[in-house]
Enzyme design. Structure first.
Site, PDB file in Angstrom:
ATOM      1  N   TRP A 172       0.840  -1.203   0.000  1.00  0.00           N
ATOM      2  CA  TRP A 172       0.000   0.000   0.000  1.00  0.00           C
ATOM      3  C   TRP A 172       0.871   1.247   0.000  1.00  0.00           C
ATOM      4  CZ3 TRP A 172      -0.146   3.853   3.687  1.00  0.00           C
ATOM      5  CH2 TRP A 172      -1.205   4.770   3.595  1.00  0.00           C
ATOM      6  N   CYS A 173       1.989   1.191   0.687  1.00  0.00           N
ATOM      7  CA  CYS A 173       2.930   2.317   0.717  1.00  0.00           C
ATOM      8  C   CYS A 173       3.861   2.169  -0.489  1.00  0.00           C
ATOM      9  CB  CYS A 173       3.706   2.319   2.033  1.00  0.00           C
ATOM     10  SG  CYS A 173       4.772   3.745   2.231  1.00  0.00           S
ATOM     11  N   ASP A 174       3.443   2.729  -1.625  1.00  0.00           N
ATOM     12  CA  ASP A 174       4.180   2.426  -2.844  1.00  0.00           C
ATOM     13  C   ASP A 174       5.581   3.033  -2.939  1.00  0.00           C
ATOM     14  OD1 ASP A 174       3.316   5.065  -3.599  1.00  0.00           O
ATOM     15  OD2 ASP A 174       1.526   4.187  -4.475  1.00  0.00           O
ATOM     16  N   PRO A 175       5.956   4.113  -2.212  1.00  0.00           N
ATOM     17  CA  PRO A 175       7.353   4.543  -2.305  1.00  0.00           C
ATOM     18  C   PRO A 175       8.307   3.732  -1.420  1.00  0.00           C
ATOM     19  CG  PRO A 175       6.170   6.069  -0.912  1.00  0.00           C
ATOM     20  CD  PRO A 175       5.152   5.103  -1.467  1.00  0.00           C
TER      21      PRO A 175
END
Length: 802
Positions: A474-477
C-alpha cells in the site's frame, strides 16, 4: 461559531471572507472529461483527458530533461484567471479575485458550492461578482462576470479579463485574435520524437481559446509586451490607453481583452467567457454557438452542470448538534467520494488499490457503478489470482508511471471492498457472475476470482510465513525493501489475515464450509508469524528488508514506529489485549498530533537504501511521516472494531479543518486532503499544513466509519442493523437512511443508563418495539419511522468539531 474564523458555513455553501488568511483555500469542479481546482486568489490547476491527462493552461516553463529548449522563457507565473479593473479617471487599478495587484477590497467573499465557485468583491465602489461553472459534457470553463457601479456618480473604467495560456510547446506555439470567433485562439503542437506518436497525437486538442460574448475594444495575446517592465501587478499594457493587439509568434501566449465602459450609478454590466481546449476552429465555433450565440444557452449549460453534480447524493443525511459537521458529512464528503468513483481520479489506468477502494465508496452513492467497477477489475485478473498494478479503463489505455512498478497489495482489497458492497446492497448475484481472466480463456465466478486472489496472497509468502513486499505494498514509495525478492511486509501480512477472516465469514454465511476452516487457519498462521518475527516488545515492526533487517522498531532513531501495522494488527486479530494497550499507548506518545496520527515517526531525514524513496521525501510530507489521512482512517476503523468508538470519533473529527484551526491548516473543510504536514516534533512550524490534494483513498473508509460504526446504521446480507455508538458530544441526532430502495427516518437519542434498565438500544419501527437490532421486514419504495434509545453513562462535553 467562532467569530474570528476566516470562513462561515451557511446552508450548502462555505464562505471565505479574506484572501490573505488562507491564500491556498480552494474549491474544485469536474465533469467526466476534466477537472479544475480554483483557489480564492485566482490561481488554477486544470487538466482534461485526450485520452491521457493534458493541460490547456500551462505553467511558466516546459521542462525537457534531455536537451536545451530553444528560446526558453523565464518567468514565475502560475496559471491563473484574473480580472483587472482600472478607473480611467483616477488611474486606480485593482484585480479580482485578489492576485496579482493584491489591493485590499472593501468587501471580499469567496464562495464554494457543489456546482459553482463564486466571488463577490467591492473595491472603490466598483462591485464585481464572478461565477465559475464547468460544462456537464464539454471541456470548457464557464465564467460569468457582473460589474456594478455602487458610487453616487458615473464611473469610467476599463475591464480586462486575463487568462493564462502559458508555454504550450517548444515545437510550435502562438496566439492571435480571431474576429469571426471573437476569440483569442492559441495554437501549438504537442511535442513528440517518435514517428509512431504522430498518428495518435494528430487529433489532440492543441488549441486553447478564450471566447467572449462581447467584442472587446482591444486585446493582446503577447505575454511579454502585456507585462512590460511593470509585471503582472502593474502591466505596461494596462497603463496605456489600449492593449497592444499583438499576436504571439513562437512566444508565450496569453488571452487578455479590454472593455472600456461608462457605468452610471447603480448600473450593471454582465460578461460571459468560455475558456478551454479544442482540436480546431470548427470545434470552437460549435462551442460558441452552443454557449454564447444560442439564446439562453449559457444558462442552460449552468443548469445542466448543476444537475450533473447533484448525482453525488449519498445514502445518509444527518442532523447533529454541529452545523459545520452536518454540511461536511451531507455535502462535501459524498461529493468528494463521488468525484473519485465518477472519473477515477481522471486517469485511464487508476492504481488497482485506489480503483477498488474508491468504488467501495461508490457503494453508498451509486452501487451499480461499484458493481461494474468490480467486474472490470476482476476481468483483468490473471488466472494465478494476481491483480495488475493498474486497471485499464479503455482498450487504448496503457499502464504508466507507478503502475509499471510491481506492488504486492492489490489482491487484498478485493474481498474487503466487495464485502462492503454486498453488505450495503445484498446483491449476492454479483458473486455468481462469471468472468474470464486476462491470461486464460476459462470463465469463473466472482466468488472464485476473489478466492484465487486470496490464495495468491497466501502463496506469496516467505519461509517465515510473511508476505513478500517486492517494490512496495500500500505504501508504494517503499520501493527498496524487497526489490531483491526477499523483503517482507508486516502490514501486508496483517492485511492478508484480515481479508482471509472477512472472506471466511462470508463463506460461512453462504455455506461454503470447505474453505472457511482453511482461511481461518491461514489467517491465524499469518498472525502468529507476524507476532513471532515482527513484534518489537511494544509495537509491531513495519517489515524485514532484503538484507534481513527488521525496521520500524525501537532501536532506530528515524522511522521508529509506523502506524499501519498497529492498526491492521488490531483488525486482523494479531494483537491481543495486552499488545493492543501497548501499541495504542505508543501511538498516543509518538505519533499523535492535534491533526491526527502521523504515518511514521520520527520522519526520515536521509536516504535509507534498504527502504527506498519514501525516505527521500521531505520530513513530514506524504508517506514520510505526514498525517496521512488514509492511514489515519485505517486506525479509526481499527478502534471501532475494538469498541473504542469515542476515540475513533475524536480521531475522525481531527481530519476536518474547523473554525479554530482552518487558518493554520490553510484549507476550507470542503474536502479531506491527502495529508497534513507531520514531523510534528521535528518541524512544528509547518505541522498541520494541508497538502491541498483532494485525491485520496481516505473518503470511502471515512464515510464507512461514520455510517456503519459511529452512527451505526449499516447493512448486512439479511437487513439493516441498528447499532449506534454516538459520541458523548451528540446527545441526539436525526437522519434519513436510504437502504435497498427503502427510506428510514431515524431518531437516535442517548438516554441515561440506570440500575435495572435495559443495556441494549430500544428500537421502534413505525411505533412498534422490535426484538433485536436488525430490520429485515421492509419493502423497497416504502418509508419507515424509526426511534432508537441508546442507554449510556457518558457525560456530554463540547465537541472539537464545533
Amino acid at each position: 461559531m467562532n467569530n474570528q474564523a476566516p470562513f462561515s458555513c451557511v446552508d450548502h455553501a462555505l464562505y471565505l471572507h479574506d484572501p490573505k488568511s488562507m491564500p491556498k483555500a480552494s474549491g474544485f469542479l469536474w465533469n467526466p472529461s476534466m477537472m479544475l481546482q480554483m483557489n480564492c486568489r485566482g490561481y488554477a490547476t486544470a487538466q482534461f483527458m485526450q485520452p491521457e491527462p493534458a493541460k490547456y493552461a500551462h505553467g511558466p516553463a516546459l521542462e525537457a530533461k534531455t536537451f536545451m529548449q530553444p528560446e526558453h522563457s523565464f518567468y514565475a507565473h502560475h496559471p491563473a484567471r484574473f480580472f483587472y479593473i482600472k478607473d480611467e479617471d483616477s488611474k486606480k487599478l485593482f484585480s479580482a479575485p485578489f492576485e496579482p495587484v493584491r489591493q485590499d477590497a472593501n468587501q471580499y467573499q469567496f464562495t464554494v458550492q457543489a456546482d459553482k465557485i463564486k466571488w463577490l468583491i467591492n473595491f472603490d465602489d466598483i462591485e464585481i461578482e464572478i461565477t465559475l461553472n464547468l460544462s456537464a459534457t464539454d471541456i470548457v470553463e464557464m465564467w460569468l462576470v457582473t460589474l456594478k457601479n455602487e458610487a453616487a456618480k458615473p464611473r469610467n473604467i476599463s475591464f480586462y479579463p486575463y487568462f493564462t495560456i502559458g508555454n504550450m510547446s517548444w515545437m510550435n506555439q502562438g496566439a492571435d485574435f480571431d474576429t469571426d470567433l471573437n476569440a483569442i485562439v492559441a495554437s501549438s503542437v504537442t511535442p513528440y520524437q517518435k514517428v509512431s506518436d504522430y498518428p495518435r497525437q494528430k487529433g489532440f486538442k492543441d488549441l486553447t481559446f478564450l471566447l467572449a460574448d462581447r467584442v472587446p475594444c482591444a486585446w493582446t495575446s503577447h505575454q511579454a509586451s502585456f507585462e512590460g517592465e511593470g509585471g503582472l501587478h502593474n502591466p505596461d499594457n494596462i497603463a496605456a490607453q489600449y492593449l497592444s493587439q499583438e499576436a504571439s509568434l513562437y512566444e508565450a501566449p496569453i488571452a487578455v481583452y479590454q472593455y472600456r465602459l461608462t457605468l452610471d450609478k447603480q448600473q450593471t454590466e454582465r460578461f460571459k467567457f468560455v475558456f478551454g481546449p479544442a482540436k480546431d476552429k470548427t470545434e470552437i465555433a460549435k462551442i460558441k454557438q452552443t454557449y454564447l450565440d444560442t439564446q439562453g444557452g449559457f444558462e442552460q449549460q449552468q443548469v445542466a452542470y448543476k444537475a450533473y453534480i447533484a448525482n453525488y447524493k449519498a445514502c445518509m443525511h444527518i442532523e447533529t448538534p454541529e452545523p459545520l459537521f452536518n454540511q461536511v458529512f451531507n455535502l462535501w464528503l459524498p461529493r468528494q467520494m463521488y468525484y473519485h468513483g465518477d472519473v477515477n481520479r481522471l486517469s485511464t489506468d487508476p492504481q488497482t488499490r485506489n480503483y477498488l477502494q474508491d468504488n467501495m465508496g461508490m457503494s453508498y452513492i451509486a452501487p451499480e457503478r461499484s458493481r461494474s467497477a468490480f467486474l472490470k477489475a476482476l476481468s483483468q485478473q490473471q488466472v494465478s489470482g494476481a491483480m495488475p498494478d493498474g486497471i485499464l479503463l479503455s482498450a487504448d489505455a496503457e499502464l504508466k508511471y507507478i503502475n509499471q512498478i510491481p506492488h504486492t497489495d492489490h489482491c487484498v482489497w478485493l474481498p474487503i471492498c466487495i464485502l462492503a458492497y454486498l453488505n450495503e446492497t445484498g446483491d449476492l448475484s454479483l458473486l455468481k457472475e462469471k468472468l474470464p481472466y486476462a491470461d486464460a480463456p476459462q470463465s469463473e465466478s466472482v466468488f472464485l476470482h476473489v478466492s484465487k486472489a486470496l490464495n495468491w496472497l497466501v502463496e506469496h509468502r516467505d519461509s517465515r510465513g510473511l508476505s513478500y513486499i517486492n517494490q512496495g505494498d500500500w505504501c508504494d514509495p517503499m520501493n527498496m525493501v524487497g526489490y531483491k525478492g526477499k523483503g517482507v511486509s508486516s502490514w501486508l501480512s496483517l492485511a492478508t489475515a484480515y481479508a482471509l477472516n472477512q472472506w471466511a465469514e462470508l463463506a460461512h454465511q453462504l455455506g461454503h464450509h470447505q474453505i472457511v476452516d482453511d482461511y481461518l487457519t491461514q489467517a491465524a498462521e499469518i498472525n502468529q508469524a507476524v507476532n513471532q518475527h515482527c513484534w518489537d516488545g511494544h509495537w509491531f515492526a513495519r517489515g524485514i528488508t532484503d538484507d534481513n533487517r527488521l525496521f520500524g522498531v525501537q532501536a532506530e532513531s528515524e522511522g521508529r514506529i509506523y502506524l499501519n501495522p498497529q492498526s491492521w494488527a488490531m483488525m486482523s486479530g494479531a494483537a491481543d489485549e495486552v499488545q493492543q494497550a501497548s501499541l495504542c499507548r505508543a501511538i498516543d506518545e509518538q505519533l499523535m498530533t492535534p491533526f491526527g496520527p502521523m504515518m511514521l515517526a520520527p520522519s526520515y531525514t536521509q536516504m535509507q537504501t534498504d527502504i527506498g524513496r519514501l525516505t527521500q521525501k521531505f520530513p513530514g510530507t506524504a508517506e514520510n511521516g505526514s498525517v496521512y489521512n488514509h492511514a489515519s482512517v485505517f486506525y479509526a476503523w481499527s478502534l471501532c472494531k475494538l469498541g473504542k468508538h469515542q476515540q475513533a470519533f475524536e480521531l475522525l473529527v481531527q481530519m476536518l479543518p474547523n473554525f479554530q484551526d482552518a487558518i493554520y491548516r490553510g484549507q476550507l473543510p470542503n474536502f479531506i486532503p491527502n495529508y497534513y504536514r507531520g514531523a510534528y516534533h521535528q518541524y512544528p512550524k509547518t505541522a498541520g499544513r494541508s497538502s491541498q490534494l483532494f485525491n485520496t483513498g481516505t473518503l470511502a473508509w471515512y464515510y464507512r466509519c461514520f455510517v456503519e460504526e459511529i452512527i451505526g446504521i449499516k447493512g448486512d446480507l439479511n437487513g439493516l442493523i441498528i447499532n449506534p455508538h454516538l459520541p458523548k458530544q451528540w446527545p441526539s441526532i436525526s437522519l434519513e437512511r436510504k437502504f435497498r430502495g427503502a427510506i428510514f427516518h431515524i431518531s437516535i437519542k442517548q438516554v441515561p443508563l440506570t440500575a435495572g434498565s435495559p443495556t441494549t438500544p430500544l428500537i421502534t419501527v413505525n411505533g412498534k418495539l422490535i426484538s433485536g437490532n436488525r430490520i429485515d421486514n421492509f419493502k423497497a419504495g416504502e418509508q419507515y419511522t424509526v426511534t432508537v434509545d441508546v442507554p449510556t453513562n457518558l457525560t456530554m462535553t463540547q465537541s472539537k468539531a464545533t
